[in-house]
Design a protein around this motif. Structure first.
Motif, PDB file in Angstrom:
ATOM      1  N   ALA A   1      42.886  25.672  49.002  1.00  0.00           N
ATOM      2  CA  ALA A   1      43.386  27.033  48.833  1.00  0.00           C
ATOM      3  C   ALA A   1      44.334  27.385  49.980  1.00  0.00           C
ATOM      4  O   ALA A   1      44.271  26.786  51.056  1.00  0.00           O
ATOM      5  CB  ALA A   1      42.219  28.021  48.801  1.00  0.00           C
TER       6      ALA A   1
ATOM      7  N   SER B   1      46.984  32.831  46.513  1.00  0.00           N
ATOM      8  CA  SER B   1      46.035  32.031  45.746  1.00  0.00           C
ATOM      9  C   SER B   1      46.716  30.825  45.109  1.00  0.00           C
ATOM     10  O   SER B   1      47.948  30.776  44.979  1.00  0.00           O
ATOM     11  CB  SER B   1      45.385  32.910  44.665  1.00  0.00           C
TER      12      SER B   1
ATOM     13  N   ASP C   1      41.336  31.382  46.525  1.00  0.00           N
ATOM     14  CA  ASP C   1      42.060  32.414  47.260  1.00  0.00           C
ATOM     15  C   ASP C   1      42.062  32.127  48.761  1.00  0.00           C
ATOM     16  O   ASP C   1      41.142  31.497  49.292  1.00  0.00           O
ATOM     17  CB  ASP C   1      41.409  33.784  47.047  1.00  0.00           C
TER      18      ASP C   1
ATOM     19  N   ARG D   1      46.198  38.406  37.899  1.00  0.00           N
ATOM     20  CA  ARG D   1      46.828  37.277  38.579  1.00  0.00           C
ATOM     21  C   ARG D   1      48.331  37.433  38.374  1.00  0.00           C
ATOM     22  O   ARG D   1      48.800  37.491  37.247  1.00  0.00           O
ATOM     23  CB  ARG D   1      46.341  35.937  38.028  1.00  0.00           C
TER      24      ARG D   1
ATOM     25  N   TYR E   1      45.407  38.773  47.416  1.00  0.00           N
ATOM     26  CA  TYR E   1      45.224  37.491  48.105  1.00  0.00           C
ATOM     27  C   TYR E   1      46.314  36.500  47.679  1.00  0.00           C
ATOM     28  O   TYR E   1      46.716  36.479  46.516  1.00  0.00           O
ATOM     29  CB  TYR E   1      43.878  36.857  47.735  1.00  0.00           C
TER      30      TYR E   1
ATOM     31  N   ALA F   1      46.323  36.893  43.663  1.00  0.00           N
ATOM     32  CA  ALA F   1      45.121  37.373  42.982  1.00  0.00           C
ATOM     33  C   ALA F   1      44.862  38.803  43.441  1.00  0.00           C
ATOM     34  O   ALA F   1      44.748  39.070  44.638  1.00  0.00           O
ATOM     35  CB  ALA F   1      43.930  36.475  43.296  1.00  0.00           C
TER      36      ALA F   1
END
Length: 344
Positions: free
Chosen positions: A196, A281, A286, A256, A279, A239
């Motif tokens: 991530a 992602s 994430d 998203r 976030y 996200a």
């Protein structure tokens, strides 16, 4: 030369150390896209150049007019390739592997070859040509893909900035120039990386505008992009969550959003979700830290002294159960009302 390393270089002139410019007569060679400047003395030339730049990014090389007193520059802006795609098959951060593919221009009569660049932005800044494992940097017309060599590194020229974009530029032999980067087929360059993302999203000024006619808590979240100088290669999307606090307690995913988008719609959620979090992602998950704002206030609990009032007198005997909500305490009062007296 053909690249920053000086491949197939051709000497075009020399000048004294006190001069700052040199006129270069155009040879119009498709493979020569770089100008390199080397220091030199009576013992020879330095091994590496001290300065370098592209000269194709303004289109046609400087072409002297018939009088040789002025020069003009044109920027080819023609219909080029489309549908540029790449899927990284290497889970190693910073190492790319796979095929870059595109749809050719509708008219290829004057196209001799293509070059694929990885660059720091959509305009091909700090662009570095990618090499096909069999064909090298120049892909002949009719071949609409580039197969990366094993261990190809993601990066721009001289490592100035992270490579976040791919571009494919056709070379027009009749114009003696590559296509203008602003009109070329481009796509964001995603590095699989095997994990991530680690950083916060490259956005600022996160805001929320509530819908007036819709349910409470619904509206549009928006932000501004802050991508210059950032490494976005490991990010595929943003996200968007709502949560009870800035750390993501009881967070709920609501959208998203593709990398590069600047807004998304938020539906109405639970009354305890008062924070909006975004976030960075990808398919692995994430990033650990979001950009967050408190986008609506917590609902206020009305205050009332339910114990101060007594039930009205009545001549009918009955049993009544009343439930009251007292600032977070639930209590139940049972009382029996009879003629001439009352018990609570």
């Amino acid at each position: 030369a053909e690249d920053w390393q000086g491949t197939n270089q051709l000497l075009v002139g020399t000048t004294s150390s006190g001069q700052h410019e040199l006129f270069i007569e155009s040879s119009c060679q498709a493979s020569h896209n770089f100008v390199l400047v080397y220091a030199r003395n009576e013992n020879g030339r330095a091994e590496t150049s001290s300065q370098g730049t592209y000269f194709w990014d303004e289109g046609r090389p400087h072409m002297p007019t018939a009088t040789m007193t002025t020069s003009t520059t044109t920027t080819p802006d023609f219909l080029g390739c489309q549908d540029l795609t790449f899927v990284d098959e290497s889970p190693i951060p910073g190492i790319l592997f796979g095929s870059v593919m595109w749809t050719p221009p509708p008219d290829t009569r004057h196209v001799s070859h293509y070059k694929v660049f990885q660059a720091s932005d959509r305009g091909n800044s700090n662009g570095s040509p990618m090499h096909d494992r069999d064909l090298g940097p120049e892909i002949p017309v009719g071949t609409n893909r580039l197969l990366l060599v094993s261990g190809h590194r993601r990066g721009t020229c001289c490592g100035l900035e992270a490579a976040n974009w791919l571009l494919v530029l056709p070379w027009r032999s009749d114009l003696c120039a590559y296509q203008n980067a602003s009109a070329a087929a481009a796509a964001r360059l995603h590095d699989d990386g095997g994990a991530a993302p680690q950083g916060r999203p490259a956005i600022r000024d996160l805001a929320f505008e509530a819908d007036e006619s819709e349910e409470e808590g619904s509206g549009t979240a928006s932000w501004l992009l802050e991508e210059a100088g950032q490494d976005l290669g490991f990010v595929s999307h943003y996200a968007v969550y709502v949560a009870e606090d800035a750390k993501g307690a009881q967070k709920q995913l609501v959208a998203r959003v593709p990398l590069g988008a600047t807004e998304t719609y938020l539906p109405s959620t639970g009354a305890s979700h008062n924070w909006l979090l975004v976030y960075a992602s990808n398919s692995y998950g994430d990033a650990p830290e979001p950009v967050a704002i408190e986008y609506r206030q917590k609902p206020k609990i009305p205050s009332s002294n339910f114990l101060s009032s007594k039930p009205p007198a009545t001549t009918q005997t009955s049993t009544v159960t009343t439930t009251r909500f007292l600032g977070g305490i639930i209590s139940s009062l049972n009382y029996v009302v009879g003629e001439g007296h009352s018990d609570a």
